[in-house]
Scaffold this motif. Structure first.
Motif, PDB file in Angstrom:
ATOM      1  N   ASP A 225       0.805  -1.227   0.000  1.00  0.00           N
ATOM      2  CA  ASP A 225       0.000   0.000   0.000  1.00  0.00           C
ATOM      3  C   ASP A 225       0.838   1.277   0.000  1.00  0.00           C
ATOM      4  OD1 ASP A 225       1.022  -0.230   2.558  1.00  0.00           O
ATOM      5  OD2 ASP A 225      -0.865   0.267   3.560  1.00  0.00           O
ATOM      6  N   ALA A 226       2.082   1.179  -0.449  1.00  0.00           N
ATOM      7  CA  ALA A 226       2.959   2.352  -0.494  1.00  0.00           C
ATOM      8  C   ALA A 226       2.303   3.455  -1.323  1.00  0.00           C
ATOM      9  CB  ALA A 226       4.312   1.974  -1.089  1.00  0.00           C
ATOM     10  N   THR A 227       2.654   4.702  -1.005  1.00  0.00           N
ATOM     11  CA  THR A 227       2.119   5.852  -1.721  1.00  0.00           C
ATOM     12  C   THR A 227       3.256   6.781  -2.124  1.00  0.00           C
ATOM     13  OG1 THR A 227       0.066   5.748  -0.452  1.00  0.00           O
ATOM     14  CG2 THR A 227       0.510   7.807  -1.607  1.00  0.00           C
ATOM     15  N   HIS A 228       3.205   7.245  -3.378  1.00  0.00           N
ATOM     16  CA  HIS A 228       4.165   8.231  -3.876  1.00  0.00           C
ATOM     17  C   HIS A 228       3.403   9.528  -4.111  1.00  0.00           C
ATOM     18  CE1 HIS A 228       7.927   8.988  -6.514  1.00  0.00           C
ATOM     19  NE2 HIS A 228       7.378  10.152  -6.189  1.00  0.00           N
ATOM     20  N   HIS A 229       3.822  10.595  -3.431  1.00  0.00           N
ATOM     21  CA  HIS A 229       3.196  11.910  -3.527  1.00  0.00           C
ATOM     22  C   HIS A 229       4.056  12.780  -4.460  1.00  0.00           C
ATOM     23  CE1 HIS A 229       0.866  10.731   0.036  1.00  0.00           C
ATOM     24  NE2 HIS A 229       2.015  10.291   0.510  1.00  0.00           N
ATOM     25  N   VAL A 230       3.480  13.190  -5.585  1.00  0.00           N
ATOM     26  CA  VAL A 230       4.197  13.998  -6.582  1.00  0.00           C
ATOM     27  C   VAL A 230       3.632  15.412  -6.540  1.00  0.00           C
ATOM     28  CG1 VAL A 230       4.769  14.251  -9.021  1.00  0.00           C
ATOM     29  CG2 VAL A 230       4.541  11.955  -8.027  1.00  0.00           C
TER      30      VAL A 230
ATOM     31  N   SER B  54       1.127  14.715 -11.522  1.00  0.00           N
ATOM     32  CA  SER B  54       1.208  15.049 -10.095  1.00  0.00           C
ATOM     33  C   SER B  54       0.058  14.369  -9.358  1.00  0.00           C
ATOM     34  CB  SER B  54       1.162  16.562  -9.884  1.00  0.00           C
ATOM     35  OG  SER B  54      -0.087  17.082 -10.286  1.00  0.00           O
ATOM     36  N   GLY B  55       0.174  14.320  -8.055  1.00  0.00           N
ATOM     37  CA  GLY B  55      -0.886  13.736  -7.236  1.00  0.00           C
ATOM     38  C   GLY B  55      -0.361  12.637  -6.347  1.00  0.00           C
TER      39      GLY B  55
ATOM     40  N   CYS C 134      14.387  15.988  -4.429  1.00  0.00           N
ATOM     41  CA  CYS C 134      14.612  15.027  -3.367  1.00  0.00           C
ATOM     42  C   CYS C 134      13.330  14.239  -3.129  1.00  0.00           C
ATOM     43  CB  CYS C 134      15.095  15.690  -2.084  1.00  0.00           C
ATOM     44  SG  CYS C 134      13.817  16.510  -1.132  1.00  0.00           S
ATOM     45  N   ILE C 135      13.502  13.128  -2.483  1.00  0.00           N
ATOM     46  CA  ILE C 135      12.362  12.332  -2.039  1.00  0.00           C
ATOM     47  C   ILE C 135      12.583  12.009  -0.564  1.00  0.00           C
ATOM     48  CG2 ILE C 135      11.052  10.191  -2.295  1.00  0.00           C
ATOM     49  CD1 ILE C 135      11.857  10.137  -5.229  1.00  0.00           C
ATOM     50  N   VAL C 136      11.549  12.259   0.227  1.00  0.00           N
ATOM     51  CA  VAL C 136      11.547  11.881   1.636  1.00  0.00           C
ATOM     52  C   VAL C 136      10.851  10.519   1.712  1.00  0.00           C
ATOM     53  CG1 VAL C 136      10.802  12.491   3.967  1.00  0.00           C
ATOM     54  CG2 VAL C 136      11.410  14.305   2.317  1.00  0.00           C
ATOM     55  N   PHE C 137      11.565   9.533   2.188  1.00  0.00           N
ATOM     56  CA  PHE C 137      11.058   8.168   2.283  1.00  0.00           C
ATOM     57  C   PHE C 137      10.668   7.837   3.709  1.00  0.00           C
ATOM     58  CE2 PHE C 137      13.887   8.213  -1.324  1.00  0.00           C
ATOM     59  CZ  PHE C 137      13.304   7.362  -2.249  1.00  0.00           C
ATOM     60  N   ARG C 138       9.557   7.144   3.879  1.00  0.00           N
ATOM     61  CA  ARG C 138       9.200   6.552   5.159  1.00  0.00           C
ATOM     62  C   ARG C 138       9.407   5.051   4.997  1.00  0.00           C
ATOM     63  NH1 ARG C 138       4.190   8.436   6.167  1.00  0.00           N
ATOM     64  NH2 ARG C 138       5.155  10.287   7.010  1.00  0.00           N
TER      65      ARG C 138
ATOM     66  N   ASP D 298       6.197   5.082   2.029  1.00  0.00           N
ATOM     67  CA  ASP D 298       5.714   6.388   1.617  1.00  0.00           C
ATOM     68  C   ASP D 298       6.862   7.165   0.991  1.00  0.00           C
ATOM     69  OD1 ASP D 298       3.114   7.969   1.983  1.00  0.00           O
ATOM     70  OD2 ASP D 298       4.632   9.432   2.590  1.00  0.00           O
ATOM     71  N   LEU D 299       6.574   7.860  -0.106  1.00  0.00           N
ATOM     72  CA  LEU D 299       7.556   8.685  -0.793  1.00  0.00           C
ATOM     73  C   LEU D 299       6.958  10.060  -1.009  1.00  0.00           C
ATOM     74  CD1 LEU D 299       7.396   5.648  -2.274  1.00  0.00           C
ATOM     75  CD2 LEU D 299       9.411   6.532  -3.406  1.00  0.00           C
ATOM     76  N   ASP D 300       7.562  11.078  -0.441  1.00  0.00           N
ATOM     77  CA  ASP D 300       7.142  12.468  -0.638  1.00  0.00           C
ATOM     78  C   ASP D 300       8.203  13.158  -1.478  1.00  0.00           C
ATOM     79  OD1 ASP D 300       4.637  13.120   0.698  1.00  0.00           O
ATOM     80  OD2 ASP D 300       5.675  12.523   2.533  1.00  0.00           O
ATOM     81  N   GLU D 301       7.837  13.497  -2.701  1.00  0.00           N
ATOM     82  CA  GLU D 301       8.789  14.095  -3.634  1.00  0.00           C
ATOM     83  C   GLU D 301       8.774  15.606  -3.500  1.00  0.00           C
ATOM     84  OE1 GLU D 301       9.442  13.990  -8.467  1.00  0.00           O
ATOM     85  OE2 GLU D 301       8.284  12.403  -7.492  1.00  0.00           O
ATOM     86  N   CYS D 302       9.945  16.225  -3.628  1.00  0.00           N
ATOM     87  CA  CYS D 302      10.087  17.674  -3.634  1.00  0.00           C
ATOM     88  C   CYS D 302      10.943  18.057  -4.840  1.00  0.00           C
ATOM     89  CB  CYS D 302      10.768  18.172  -2.363  1.00  0.00           C
ATOM     90  SG  CYS D 302       9.858  17.801  -0.852  1.00  0.00           S
ATOM     91  N   VAL D 303      10.639  19.209  -5.429  1.00  0.00           N
ATOM     92  CA  VAL D 303      11.381  19.694  -6.594  1.00  0.00           C
ATOM     93  C   VAL D 303      11.935  21.082  -6.318  1.00  0.00           C
ATOM     94  CG1 VAL D 303      10.072  18.297  -8.239  1.00  0.00           C
ATOM     95  CG2 VAL D 303       9.282  20.587  -7.682  1.00  0.00           C
ATOM     96  N   ALA D 304      13.003  21.435  -7.016  1.00  0.00           N
ATOM     97  CA  ALA D 304      13.634  22.739  -6.812  1.00  0.00           C
ATOM     98  C   ALA D 304      12.786  23.883  -7.350  1.00  0.00           C
ATOM     99  CB  ALA D 304      15.022  22.755  -7.451  1.00  0.00           C
ATOM    100  N   ASP D 305      12.110  23.643  -8.484  1.00  0.00           N
ATOM    101  CA  ASP D 305      11.324  24.696  -9.125  1.00  0.00           C
ATOM    102  C   ASP D 305       9.989  24.099  -9.572  1.00  0.00           C
ATOM    103  OD1 ASP D 305      10.174  26.613 -10.807  1.00  0.00           O
ATOM    104  OD2 ASP D 305      12.104  27.200 -11.680  1.00  0.00           O
TER     105      ASP D 305
END
Length: 131
Positions: free
Chosen positions: A32-37, A44-45, A103-107, A115-122
């Motif tokens: 049930d992993a989730t990737h947040h874009v 995205s989503g 970057c991606i913040v992983f749980r 869980d993967l929370d993605e972050c972008v520079a721009d």
């Protein structure tokens, strides 16, 4: 000094992703992993579950005609189930070029990514590239 197991898990995931090895990638994640874009573009989503995530990853490769490259620069861990991977992302799409840091913040639960929370520079450049 040996690399922390969470850092090794994240690196293994990036390596599998870069090879397009979705079977290995599935094995590294909870069902049930989730990737947040982030962003407001068609890719995205929140992608919940391995099938949704693998479909989205497939679209990334398809949309970029195989030009997508991700180079891990650093993986940081807290020893409590969180890891942050800083990477360089580049791709070509519809005559546009993207080359940026993200970057991606992983749980991590046990030995699996949950869980993967993605972050972008721009975020605006990301929205433009994927729209």
């Amino acid at each position: 000094m040996a690399e922390h197991p969470h850092a090794a898990l994240v690196r293994k995931g990036y390596e599998a992703f870069s090879r397009g090895d979705m079977d290995t990638l599935r094995g590294l994640m909870t069902a049930d992993a989730t990737h947040h874009v982030p962003g407001s573009h068609p890719l995205s989503g929140d992608f919940k579950g391995q099938d949704a995530m693998m479909d989205m990853y497939g679209r990334l490769f398809s949309e970029t005609g195989g030009t997508l490259r991700v180079d891990v620069r650093q993986v940081l861990v807290d020893g409590r189930g969180h890891a942050v991977a800083v990477h360089r992302f580049s791709a070509e799409r519809q005559g546009k070029h993207m080359d940026e840091t993200g970057c991606i913040v992983f749980r991590i639960v046990g030995d699996k990514i949950s869980d993967l929370d993605e972050c972008v520079a721009d975020i605006e450049a990301s929205n433009e590239f994927w729209s």
